[in-house]
Design a protein around this motif. Structure first.
Motif, PDB file in Angstrom:
ATOM      1  N   ILE A  16       0.873  -1.192   0.000  1.00  0.00           N
ATOM      2  CA  ILE A  16       0.000   0.000   0.000  1.00  0.00           C
ATOM      3  C   ILE A  16       0.900   1.229   0.000  1.00  0.00           C
ATOM      4  CG2 ILE A  16      -1.828   1.253   1.218  1.00  0.00           C
ATOM      5  CD1 ILE A  16      -2.608  -1.415   2.532  1.00  0.00           C
ATOM      6  N   VAL A  20       8.867   6.353  -1.521  1.00  0.00           N
ATOM      7  CA  VAL A  20      10.197   5.758  -1.655  1.00  0.00           C
ATOM      8  C   VAL A  20      10.298   4.457  -0.850  1.00  0.00           C
ATOM      9  CG1 VAL A  20      11.234   7.187   0.180  1.00  0.00           C
ATOM     10  CG2 VAL A  20      12.658   6.324  -1.639  1.00  0.00           C
ATOM     11  N   GLY A  46       5.968   8.210  -5.830  1.00  0.00           N
ATOM     12  CA  GLY A  46       6.903   9.156  -5.198  1.00  0.00           C
ATOM     13  C   GLY A  46       6.431   9.685  -3.858  1.00  0.00           C
ATOM     14  N   GLY A  47       5.118   9.724  -3.629  1.00  0.00           N
ATOM     15  CA  GLY A  47       4.602  10.217  -2.342  1.00  0.00           C
ATOM     16  C   GLY A  47       5.114  11.607  -2.044  1.00  0.00           C
ATOM     17  N   ILE A  49       8.063  12.690  -2.127  1.00  0.00           N
ATOM     18  CA  ILE A  49       9.078  13.172  -3.076  1.00  0.00           C
ATOM     19  C   ILE A  49       8.314  13.637  -4.304  1.00  0.00           C
ATOM     20  CG2 ILE A  49      11.088  12.581  -4.464  1.00  0.00           C
ATOM     21  CD1 ILE A  49      11.930  10.608  -2.404  1.00  0.00           C
ATOM     22  N   TRP A  65      17.135  17.868   1.271  1.00  0.00           N
ATOM     23  CA  TRP A  65      18.398  17.666   1.983  1.00  0.00           C
ATOM     24  C   TRP A  65      18.796  16.197   1.977  1.00  0.00           C
ATOM     25  CZ3 TRP A  65      20.890  21.839   4.282  1.00  0.00           C
ATOM     26  CH2 TRP A  65      20.141  23.021   4.374  1.00  0.00           C
ATOM     27  N   TYR A 206      14.802  16.267  -6.624  1.00  0.00           N
ATOM     28  CA  TYR A 206      14.917  14.842  -6.321  1.00  0.00           C
ATOM     29  C   TYR A 206      14.416  13.937  -7.452  1.00  0.00           C
ATOM     30  CZ  TYR A 206      16.238  13.780  -1.392  1.00  0.00           C
ATOM     31  OH  TYR A 206      16.910  13.544  -0.206  1.00  0.00           O
ATOM     32  N   TYR A 228      -7.157   3.804  -3.803  1.00  0.00           N
ATOM     33  CA  TYR A 228      -7.115   4.130  -2.371  1.00  0.00           C
ATOM     34  C   TYR A 228      -7.576   2.913  -1.570  1.00  0.00           C
ATOM     35  CZ  TYR A 228      -8.157   6.855   1.899  1.00  0.00           C
ATOM     36  OH  TYR A 228      -8.202   7.362   3.174  1.00  0.00           O
ATOM     37  N   VAL A 229      -6.709   2.412  -0.708  1.00  0.00           N
ATOM     38  CA  VAL A 229      -7.088   1.250   0.110  1.00  0.00           C
ATOM     39  C   VAL A 229      -7.847   1.735   1.342  1.00  0.00           C
ATOM     40  CG1 VAL A 229      -6.225  -0.673   1.492  1.00  0.00           C
ATOM     41  CG2 VAL A 229      -5.126  -0.091  -0.687  1.00  0.00           C
ATOM     42  N   SER A 262       2.694   0.978   3.611  1.00  0.00           N
ATOM     43  CA  SER A 262       3.640   2.103   3.653  1.00  0.00           C
ATOM     44  C   SER A 262       2.902   3.432   3.726  1.00  0.00           C
ATOM     45  CB  SER A 262       4.600   2.066   2.452  1.00  0.00           C
ATOM     46  OG  SER A 262       4.022   2.691   1.322  1.00  0.00           O
ATOM     47  N   ALA A 263       1.593   3.380   4.002  1.00  0.00           N
ATOM     48  CA  ALA A 263       0.838   4.630   4.165  1.00  0.00           C
ATOM     49  C   ALA A 263       1.454   5.401   5.329  1.00  0.00           C
ATOM     50  CB  ALA A 263      -0.622   4.310   4.444  1.00  0.00           C
ATOM     51  N   PRO A 264       1.535   6.739   5.217  1.00  0.00           N
ATOM     52  CA  PRO A 264       2.216   7.539   6.238  1.00  0.00           C
ATOM     53  C   PRO A 264       1.599   7.417   7.639  1.00  0.00           C
ATOM     54  CG  PRO A 264       1.834   8.836   4.262  1.00  0.00           C
ATOM     55  CD  PRO A 264       1.089   7.552   4.089  1.00  0.00           C
ATOM     56  N   LYS A 297       7.193  24.689   3.080  1.00  0.00           N
ATOM     57  CA  LYS A 297       8.219  25.447   2.356  1.00  0.00           C
ATOM     58  C   LYS A 297       7.555  26.575   1.567  1.00  0.00           C
ATOM     59  CE  LYS A 297      11.358  22.519   0.432  1.00  0.00           C
ATOM     60  NZ  LYS A 297      11.804  21.301  -0.283  1.00  0.00           N
ATOM     61  N   LEU A 419      -3.664  12.300   2.247  1.00  0.00           N
ATOM     62  CA  LEU A 419      -2.894  11.058   2.086  1.00  0.00           C
ATOM     63  C   LEU A 419      -1.612  11.081   2.910  1.00  0.00           C
ATOM     64  CD1 LEU A 419      -3.490  10.508  -1.698  1.00  0.00           C
ATOM     65  CD2 LEU A 419      -4.373   9.129   0.191  1.00  0.00           C
ATOM     66  N   GLU A 456       8.816   6.319   6.647  1.00  0.00           N
ATOM     67  CA  GLU A 456       9.790   7.111   7.409  1.00  0.00           C
ATOM     68  C   GLU A 456       9.635   6.945   8.919  1.00  0.00           C
ATOM     69  OE1 GLU A 456       8.814  10.215   9.009  1.00  0.00           O
ATOM     70  OE2 GLU A 456       6.712  10.151   8.420  1.00  0.00           O
TER      71      GLU A 456
HETATM   72  C1  LIG Z   1       8.063  19.582   3.490  1.00  0.00           C
HETATM   73  C2  LIG Z   1       8.908  18.347   3.653  1.00  0.00           C
HETATM   74  C3  LIG Z   1      10.285  18.457   3.631  1.00  0.00           C
HETATM   75  C4  LIG Z   1      11.072  17.320   3.782  1.00  0.00           C
HETATM   76  N1  LIG Z   1      12.425  17.459   3.713  1.00  0.00           N
HETATM   77  C5  LIG Z   1      13.204  16.358   3.760  1.00  0.00           C
HETATM   78  C6  LIG Z   1      14.591  16.461   3.478  1.00  0.00           C
HETATM   79  O1  LIG Z   1      15.094  17.540   3.165  1.00  0.00           O
HETATM   80  N2  LIG Z   1      15.343  15.322   3.535  1.00  0.00           N
HETATM   81  C7  LIG Z   1      14.798  14.102   3.814  1.00  0.00           C
HETATM   82  O2  LIG Z   1      15.534  13.101   3.828  1.00  0.00           O
HETATM   83  N3  LIG Z   1      13.465  13.971   4.053  1.00  0.00           N
HETATM   84  C8  LIG Z   1      12.662  15.067   4.023  1.00  0.00           C
HETATM   85  N4  LIG Z   1      11.317  14.941   4.187  1.00  0.00           N
HETATM   86  C9  LIG Z   1      10.766  13.622   4.571  1.00  0.00           C
HETATM   87  C10 LIG Z   1      10.652  12.676   3.374  1.00  0.00           C
HETATM   88  O3  LIG Z   1       9.978  13.303   2.346  1.00  0.00           O
HETATM   89  C11 LIG Z   1       9.882  11.451   3.810  1.00  0.00           C
HETATM   90  O4  LIG Z   1      10.501  10.879   4.945  1.00  0.00           O
HETATM   91  C12 LIG Z   1       9.804  10.343   2.743  1.00  0.00           C
HETATM   92  O5  LIG Z   1       9.638  10.862   1.467  1.00  0.00           O
HETATM   93  C13 LIG Z   1       8.643   9.439   3.133  1.00  0.00           C
HETATM   94  O6  LIG Z   1       8.532   8.344   2.268  1.00  0.00           O
HETATM   95  P1  LIG Z   1       7.456   7.212   2.600  1.00  0.00           P
HETATM   96  O7  LIG Z   1       7.564   6.188   1.568  1.00  0.00           O
HETATM   97  O8  LIG Z   1       7.584   6.821   4.018  1.00  0.00           O
HETATM   98  O9  LIG Z   1       6.046   7.961   2.539  1.00  0.00           O
HETATM   99  P2  LIG Z   1       5.320   8.656   1.305  1.00  0.00           P
HETATM  100  O10 LIG Z   1       6.303   9.235   0.376  1.00  0.00           O
HETATM  101  O11 LIG Z   1       4.330   9.596   1.892  1.00  0.00           O
HETATM  102  O12 LIG Z   1       4.588   7.462   0.587  1.00  0.00           O
HETATM  103  C14 LIG Z   1       3.410   6.898   1.090  1.00  0.00           C
HETATM  104  C15 LIG Z   1       2.454   6.688  -0.085  1.00  0.00           C
HETATM  105  O13 LIG Z   1       1.259   6.060   0.404  1.00  0.00           O
HETATM  106  C16 LIG Z   1       0.172   6.575  -0.332  1.00  0.00           C
HETATM  107  N5  LIG Z   1      -1.052   6.304   0.428  1.00  0.00           N
HETATM  108  C17 LIG Z   1      -1.450   6.856   1.600  1.00  0.00           C
HETATM  109  N6  LIG Z   1      -2.617   6.321   1.995  1.00  0.00           N
HETATM  110  C18 LIG Z   1      -2.965   5.419   1.059  1.00  0.00           C
HETATM  111  C19 LIG Z   1      -4.073   4.542   0.910  1.00  0.00           C
HETATM  112  N7  LIG Z   1      -5.048   4.501   1.810  1.00  0.00           N
HETATM  113  N8  LIG Z   1      -4.142   3.743  -0.190  1.00  0.00           N
HETATM  114  C20 LIG Z   1      -3.153   3.762  -1.119  1.00  0.00           C
HETATM  115  N9  LIG Z   1      -2.080   4.581  -1.031  1.00  0.00           N
HETATM  116  C21 LIG Z   1      -1.989   5.387   0.054  1.00  0.00           C
HETATM  117  C22 LIG Z   1       0.501   8.041  -0.466  1.00  0.00           C
HETATM  118  O14 LIG Z   1      -0.220   8.636  -1.528  1.00  0.00           O
HETATM  119  C23 LIG Z   1       2.010   8.007  -0.721  1.00  0.00           C
HETATM  120  O15 LIG Z   1       2.304   7.971  -2.104  1.00  0.00           O
HETATM  121  C24 LIG Z   1      10.485  16.045   3.991  1.00  0.00           C
HETATM  122  C25 LIG Z   1       9.084  15.926   3.990  1.00  0.00           C
HETATM  123  C26 LIG Z   1       8.298  17.060   3.817  1.00  0.00           C
HETATM  124  C27 LIG Z   1       6.813  16.904   3.808  1.00  0.00           C
END
Ligand SMILES: Cc1cc2nc3c(=O)[nH]c(=O)nc-3n(C[C@H](O)[C@H](O)[C@H](O)COP(=O)(O)OP(=O)(O)OC[C@H]3O[C@@H](n4cnc5c(N)ncnc54)[C@H](O)[C@@H]3O)c2cc1C
Length: 494
Positions: A16, A20, A46-47, A49, A65, A206, A228-229, A262-264, A297, A419, A456
């Motif tokens: 899910i 990244v 990309g979420g 990113i 960063w 990125y 959407y799950v 992997s939903a946040p 930002k 999301l 994350e």
């Molecule tokens: C403003 C900002 C600045 C940042 N700056 C930095 C930085 O400079 N350096 C750094 O290393 N990190 C930074 N981060 C943190 C970094 O972006 C995240 O830690 C990382 O991208 C998270 O990846 P993830 O896979 O955990 O989550 P996500 O990228 O959020 O992926 C989760 C995915 O799940 C999907 N999803 C959610 N719910 C559902 C559902 N019910 N059904 C299906 N899909 C779903 C979402 O759409 C999303 O695509 C920053 C974040 C933000 C918001």
């Protein structure tokens, strides 16, 4: 090979989310011959990113960063940035700090205090991890990082004025953790250790890094966008012989041998009842205990970088910080401090006459809530009025000069992103008592229910909240599933 032997189909894993973490989890599983389907609610991978080109060039709305202290062997984002020739920037140490009345602080004083401040923050990391990875049991969970800096200021600075200034300067750490430092747990400060060391900034954006991470999954996984799950149901085999059933908003059903969520964290906080049966107590506690931050930002771009030293561009300021302003009674009566990074410090073609403001906590909430229903013109006006008292104090500013009038302004709005749980990323707030155990609960997942977590918030301890940490958490979940099937008959043919 005995051709009469029935072919065992490789296990089918559902992921899910295609951020990244989900993508890297898919890559590990695909490498080992598993079938992978990713269900992603957005219309893109990309979420967090992700980029915008509303300024006339492409900027990241999420991460910029990369924490470089650990080197490319440890930090996957640094490794992939190098492999993809993504241009990285190491900032000079020229900073400009304005006091609460908007007057620049003498460079010698601000440099000296800044050095003391970073030393104290480093000490806080060491103090909080004094007993190894479990942290320092003697620290009261209600103490904040700010409390520690206050104590140390008394030890290190005889002058009361300098102590007060050091404490105001310490507020800048809020832009790393996304909330004010008086809300940051001291006990678990060590879990924020990636902040503020050797930090590189992606000069372009990125997108090449994301492309490289997404490539295997885009080629070999079944990625279903706009999916959407809504419900995650552990069936324990059931009629389909699959262990987990997912229901989407559109009413589609999917069945998998294992599911990786992997939903946040922000989504999990609002939707922990999407799991049937209920998640076990350690995971429910983790969801409730780990905090969420609000980093946003705001990019303001001008006709030229009026603040730069054009004769010696490389010697221009990289960072400016406006400490708790008392001169913004109408726009910012709460006195939220402000800071910028100078994007005109980069090399061509990534040099842009742009100031990047980072806001956090209540300041972010105020800004996004104020602009959310505004027309683009009103939004521009609001943001310009909010930030003018700050950028107008930079060298080279003159009200009447066209070069000093912003051309475009772009603000991120993570607060409105359902999301992402209407937040930016995880942090460890004052009061949390077992942050390390909470993160471990996510990393262990619920193997008995064929349910795993990554993201994350499930990262290696000192990479929580980062893109690198998210990537590594996906790798961890993928490897845990591979290990489960490694010696089993149901394992992939590989
Ligand atoms: C403003 C900002 C600045 C940042 N700056 C930095 C930085 O400079 N350096 C750094 O290393 N990190 C930074 N981060 C943190 C970094 O972006 C995240 O830690 C990382 O991208 C998270 O990846 P993830 O896979 O955990 O989550 P996500 O990228 O959020 O992926 C989760 C995915 O799940 C999907 N999803 C959610 N719910 C559902 C559902 N019910 N059904 C299906 N899909 C779903 C979402 O759409 C999303 O695509 C920053 C974040 C933000 C918001």
């Amino acid at each position: 090979m005995d051709r009469t032997e029935p072919r065992v189909k490789p296990p089918h894993i559902g992921i899910i989310g295609a951020g990244v973490s989900g993508l890297q989890c898919a890559n590990i599983l695909l490498e080992q011959g598993f079938r992978v389907t990713i269900l992603e609610a957005r219309d893109r991978v990309g979420g967090r990113i992700c980029q915008s080109d509303k300024l006339g060039y492409t900027v990241d709305l999420g991460p910029n960063w990369i924490h470089a202290s650990d080197g490319p062997e440890v930090n996957p984002m640094l490794r992939i940035a190098t492999q993809t020739s993504t241009p990285l920037h190491r900032w000079n140490d020229k900073q400009l700090i304005f006091d609460s009345h908007g007057q620049p602080i003498d460079e010698n004083i601000s440099d000296r205090l800044s050095t003391i401040l970073w030393d104290v923050i480093e000490e806080a990391f060491s103090f909080s991890s004094a007993a190894g990875e479990e942290g320092n049991p003697d620290i009261d969970a209600n103490m904040s990082l700010h409390d520690y800096i206050k104590l140390k200021a008394v030890e290190k600075l005889p002058s009361e004025d300098e102590r007060a200034m050091l404490l105001r300067m310490s507020e800048m750490f809020g832009a790393y953790i996304g909330e004010p430092i008086h809300r940051q747990s001291l006990k678990f400060a060590w879990m924020e250790e990636c902040c503020g060391g050797d930090e590189l900034f992606v000069e372009s954006n990125y997108s090449s890094i994301l492309e490289a991470v997404a490539k295997p999954a885009l080629s070999h996984a079944n990625i279903k966008l706009d999916t959407y799950v809504e419900r995650i149901h552990a069936t324990e085999g059931g009629s389909s012989q699959k262990q987990v059933e997912l229901t989407t908003k559109q009413g589609e059903l999917f069945h998998f041998d294992e599911v990786v969520v992997s939903a946040p964290l922000g989504w999990l906080k609002k939707h922990h009842d999407a799991f049937d049966p209920k998640l076990p107590p350690p995971i429910l506690s983790a969801i409730s205990n780990i905090g969420l931050s609000q980093l946003e930002k705001v990019f303001i771009t001008f006709p030229t970088a009026f603040w730069n030293d054009e004769l010696d561009k490389d010697n221009s300021i990289c960072f400016a910080n406006w400490l708790t302003p008392d001169y913004t009674p109408d726009t910012n009566p709460s006195g939220w401090p402000q800071e910028i990074w100078n994007l005109a410090s980069f090399r061509e073609p990534n040099r842009h006459p742009t100031l990047l403001f980072y806001t956090y906590g209540d300041c972010s909430r105020h800004i996004v809530n104020s602009i959310k229903d505004m027309s683009p013109e009103d939004e521009f006006r609001f943001l310009n009025q909010f930030f003018l008292p700050h950028y107008s104090r930079l060298p080279g500013f003159a009200k009447e000069l066209p070069d000093c009038q912003p051309r475009r302004i772009l603000a991120s709005k993570w607060l409105l992103d359902e999301l992402n749980g209407n937040a930016s990323y995880c942090n460890f707030p004052v009061g949390i008592t077992n942050a390390d155990q909470d993160v471990l609960a996510f990393r262990e997942g619920c193997p008995d229910r064929h349910l795993w977590f990554c993201g994350e918030h499930a990262a290696p301890f000192d990479e929580c909240g980062t893109a690198a940490g998210a990537y590594l958490s996906g790798e961890h979940a993928g490897k845990a599933i591979v290990a489960r099937y490694q010696n089993s008959q149901a394992g992939p043919a590989a």
